[in-house]
Design an enzyme around this catalytic site. Sequence first.
Site, PDB file in Angstrom:
ATOM      1  N   LYS A 140     -42.407  37.898  40.211  1.00 19.50           N
ATOM      2  CA  LYS A 140     -42.314  38.045  41.669  1.00 19.50           C
ATOM      3  C   LYS A 140     -40.869  38.239  42.117  1.00 19.50           C
ATOM      4  CE  LYS A 140     -46.447  36.189  43.741  1.00 19.50           C
ATOM      5  NZ  LYS A 140     -47.054  35.342  44.725  1.00 19.50           N
ATOM      6  N   LYS A 160     -53.114  41.316  48.403  1.00 16.60           N
ATOM      7  CA  LYS A 160     -53.273  41.184  49.865  1.00 16.60           C
ATOM      8  C   LYS A 160     -52.005  41.549  50.583  1.00 16.60           C
ATOM      9  CE  LYS A 160     -55.367  36.850  49.225  1.00 16.60           C
ATOM     10  NZ  LYS A 160     -54.264  36.206  48.546  1.00 16.60           N
ATOM     11  N   LYS A 184     -51.243  45.312  40.312  1.00 18.74           N
ATOM     12  CA  LYS A 184     -52.538  44.744  40.697  1.00 18.74           C
ATOM     13  C   LYS A 184     -52.768  44.901  42.209  1.00 18.74           C
ATOM     14  CE  LYS A 184     -51.987  39.801  41.568  1.00 18.74           C
ATOM     15  NZ  LYS A 184     -53.009  39.144  42.346  1.00 18.74           N
TER      16      LYS A 184
END
Length: 336
Positions: A116, A202, A199
């Site tokens: 991340k 959201k 991936k």
Amino acid sequence: MHKLSGKRIFSGIQPTGIPHIGNYLGAIRHWVELQNANECLFCLVDMHAITVWQEPHLLKTQIIEQTAVLMACGIDPKKHILFNQSAVHAHARLAWIFNCVSRVGWMNRMTQFKDKAGKNREAYSAGLYVYPNLMAADILVYQATYVPVGEDQRQHIELTNDIAQKFNHDYKVDFFREVKGVIPEISARVMNLRDGSKKMSKSDPSEQGRITLLDTDDDIALKIRKAKSDAEPLPFEKNELDRRLEAKNLISMYSVLAQQPIENVLKDFGGKGFAALKLALTDIVIEIISPIRKETHHLLNDSQYILNILRSGAEKASAIANPIIEKVESLVGYVK
Ligand code: AQP
């Protein structure tokens, strides 16, 4: 995974946006089945969500919306516990203790933080760095023994057990038991429609790469029609999909939704262009999402009802967690 019975199971989802078909296939549909024979806690992990910036008014909306989506998917807050994490203070209390049990070296090995934060890790929040300690607290504060997770969470479950063991060792107790991650047999990792190497997420800034559970039938048809493809016909052989990530993603999604092995899907679509597959996928996705969207909108007509569900869920969750955190704090030596 659905064969589990009689277990206490903790599942979490971040209210960082509207859940998408990846969340549904990878997690929510399994949670719905686990309800049949287990005691389930479904948690909107808002404390995890704020480890990256969330606009406050949007976070509130997302928590309410996501609760409605989960109920529309079949999560039953009457028989199980549906709540938001920050409303049960025991999570934060145990997470702090775990911040002190866990080691910096352990955190440095967590691949999700590295993925991340990338090269810019100095600029990320300290919360994101210690996220796995909070996740350990989420599970152990209920002494839950099973956690349905995706493959990418395996390392966090191992860390949860390392923390539990070190706590037991440091405080000379046998308090926390081993936790098992339940990884679905048919794993469904859904990738971004515009980039098969990422991936579906959201919080991805572009809406075009994901199909949310509130998309209209037209949105779904358009997003699938515009999904990235390539110039070759679809293959007959499964191993050929490894070098064609976008084809692999669409075929895998179809295979899971149609409950057919990939080999069978390739028998039907191999040698053809993407158009036929995209049309078939559109139909099957609409069939799943359309009733969920309608039920969610129906539930959202009464947001007070949703807030009451969360409030009552938090009370039920606290009733389990409070005696556990009280005991842990007493073991640590806090004075009350
Ligand atoms: N693309 C995916 N395919 C299959 N499963 C997925 N999950 C998430 N994305 C996919 C599973 O959904 C559950 C809840 O996820 P989460 O909200 O806790 O966090 P996440 O994995 O970080 O999900 P997102 O959608 O990518 O959210 P953001 O954008 O906020 O990071 C988990 O069980 C997860 O495996």
